[in-house]
Every structure is written in C-alpha cells, then in structure tokens.
Motif scaffolding. Structure first.
Motif, mmCIF file in Angstrom:
data_model
loop_
_atom_site.group_PDB
_atom_site.id
_atom_site.type_symbol
_atom_site.label_atom_id
_atom_site.label_comp_id
_atom_site.label_asym_id
_atom_site.label_seq_id
_atom_site.Cartn_x
_atom_site.Cartn_y
_atom_site.Cartn_z
ATOM 1 N N ASN A 1 14.783 -59.878 -32.683
ATOM 2 C CA ASN A 1 15.727 -60.200 -33.738
ATOM 3 C C ASN A 1 16.724 -61.243 -33.244
ATOM 4 O OD1 ASN A 1 17.041 -60.160 -36.154
ATOM 5 N ND2 ASN A 1 18.153 -58.273 -35.737
ATOM 6 N N PRO B 1 20.075 -62.416 -34.554
ATOM 7 C CA PRO B 1 21.146 -62.288 -35.547
ATOM 8 C C PRO B 1 22.043 -63.512 -35.684
ATOM 9 C CG PRO B 1 21.598 -60.922 -33.633
ATOM 10 C CD PRO B 1 20.216 -61.477 -33.446
ATOM 11 N N THR C 1 15.072 -62.366 -40.074
ATOM 12 C CA THR C 1 15.691 -61.740 -41.246
ATOM 13 C C THR C 1 17.184 -62.016 -41.397
ATOM 14 O OG1 THR C 1 15.932 -59.657 -40.046
ATOM 15 C CG2 THR C 1 13.985 -59.892 -41.475
ATOM 16 N N SER C 2 17.866 -62.496 -40.378
ATOM 17 C CA SER C 2 19.300 -62.777 -40.512
ATOM 18 C C SER C 2 19.582 -64.248 -40.810
ATOM 19 C CB SER C 2 20.039 -62.361 -39.234
ATOM 20 O OG SER C 2 19.585 -63.139 -38.150
ATOM 21 N N HIS D 1 20.092 -67.843 -42.699
ATOM 22 C CA HIS D 1 20.721 -68.239 -43.960
ATOM 23 C C HIS D 1 19.866 -69.258 -44.718
ATOM 24 C CE1 HIS D 1 24.860 -66.600 -43.212
ATOM 25 N NE2 HIS D 1 24.290 -66.465 -42.036
ATOM 26 N N PHE E 1 15.826 -59.968 -46.091
ATOM 27 C CA PHE E 1 16.509 -61.201 -45.690
ATOM 28 C C PHE E 1 17.867 -61.222 -46.402
ATOM 29 C CE2 PHE E 1 12.102 -61.911 -44.876
ATOM 30 C CZ PHE E 1 12.048 -62.760 -43.784
ATOM 31 N N ASN E 2 18.772 -60.327 -45.982
ATOM 32 C CA ASN E 2 20.010 -60.154 -46.735
ATOM 33 C C ASN E 2 21.058 -61.235 -46.510
ATOM 34 O OD1 ASN E 2 20.623 -59.251 -44.223
ATOM 35 N ND2 ASN E 2 21.142 -57.175 -44.823
ATOM 36 N N GLN E 3 20.804 -62.222 -45.648
ATOM 37 C CA GLN E 3 21.708 -63.357 -45.473
ATOM 38 C C GLN E 3 21.119 -64.654 -46.021
ATOM 39 O OE1 GLN E 3 24.814 -62.847 -44.339
ATOM 40 N NE2 GLN E 3 24.177 -60.706 -44.292
ATOM 41 N N SER F 1 15.216 -60.938 -50.759
ATOM 42 C CA SER F 1 16.315 -61.874 -50.476
ATOM 43 C C SER F 1 17.385 -61.756 -51.566
ATOM 44 C CB SER F 1 15.789 -63.307 -50.408
ATOM 45 O OG SER F 1 14.732 -63.417 -49.491
#
Length: 178
Positions: free
Chosen positions: A3, A5, A27-28, A30, A49-51, A75
């Motif tokens: 990961n 971040p 996943t981090s 933008h 993909f919350n960012q 997303s």
C-alpha cells in the motif's frame, strides 16, 4: 507491491499480468490513469478508491467497460472521468450491447462526478448505451464533452442529436461536442 498511502498520482500501462494486489496498492491515489484489461484482474473486492477524484481510462483494451463499472462503484469521490480511445474505430473494442450494469447507481454518480470527457467517442450502440447511462445517472454533472473519432459532419451530427436528446438528472449540465 505494498500500500502506498502517500501516492497522489499514478499512471498504469500494463496489458498482461496485472494483479489485484498491484491495484490494491493504488487505492489511496487521487489521480489515476489506467491502460489495462479488466480480464487481467478479478473483480477487485474490498478495494475502495476513496481518495480518487480523477480517473483516466483507456477504452481500447478488452473488458474496459467492466473495469469502468467497478471503478465507478469503488470511487465514491470521483469528480472527473475521462475515457480515451486513440485507436481507429476498426481496431477499438466495441462496448458490449447490454453490458453488465451496476446493481445500483454508483455513489460518485449521485454525489460527486462533475465532468465527463470521452475522447475518441465512436457512437456505436454499446458506446451510446454507456454514454446515455452516465448522462442519465450523474446528478452533479456540470459538463459532458464528447470528441468523436469521425471527421464526417453528418455522422457527428447524428451522434450529437442522440446524446442531446438524453434527459439528464443534473439541471445545470452542459453537453459539449468537439
């Protein structure tokens, strides 16, 4: 791959050997550009993909429509979606007619997606279905820009006519056609 971040932007150009573990490391991010085939990645379960606010997806690889469906579902903060096809119409993969749609409208379409760009839009039936689905279901859409492959003015006009007839959820959206 582990990961990452602190990663803000990534461009992934792999046509074979993409693993779920590889994508999970992103996943981090933008801003993400993907040139890969969904057939290489089993549905990325548990990968949110919350960012992610900006997604570029190249539409000439096999299964791009399935990858787009998953990325939209995963997303929630996506604000800009750009689809690109830089291959000739005869070389590009047709969006399958009646392709698998999400079981529910993705959160990003309901609450955050503001701009949609499709470069190399072909206007074929499957492509139209995808474009219409996005136009009909994107509540915060401000602009949808289509840049067709065709240089034929009559063909461009027909594409524009079809897309302009779609009733959008967003009252303030603009349809732009290059």
């Amino acid at each position: 791959m582990e990961n990452m971040p602190a990663l803000v932007e990534a461009s992934v150009c792999i046509t074979t050997g993409v693993t779920q573990k590889f994508l999970k490391a992103l996943t981090s991010v933008h801003c993400l550009s993907l040139y890969l085939s969904f057939s290489e990645v089993v549905h990325p379960s548990g990968m949110i993909f919350n960012q992610l606010v900006h997604l570029d997806l190249y539409t000439f690889t096999e299964g791009w429509w399935d990858l787009l469906t998953c990325m939209l579902q995963d997303s929630p903060k996506l604000r800009l979606l750009k689809l690109s096809n830089n291959k000739l119409r005869s070389e590009s993969k047709e969006t399958p007619i009646g392709r698998r749609r999400p079981s529910s409208v993705p959160e990003c379409l309901l609450s955050s997606l503001e701009a949609f760009v499709w470069i190399g839009y072909n206007g074929r039936q499957g492509d139209r279905e995808m474009a219409i689905y996005l136009l009909k279901n994107t509540a915060c859409l401000k602009t949808a820009t289509f840049s067709p492959d065709s240089t034929d003015l009559g063909e461009k006009y027909q594409m524009l006519k079809v897309l302009a007839s779609v009733a959008t959820t967003s009252a303030s959206s603009q349809l732009l056609f290059d």
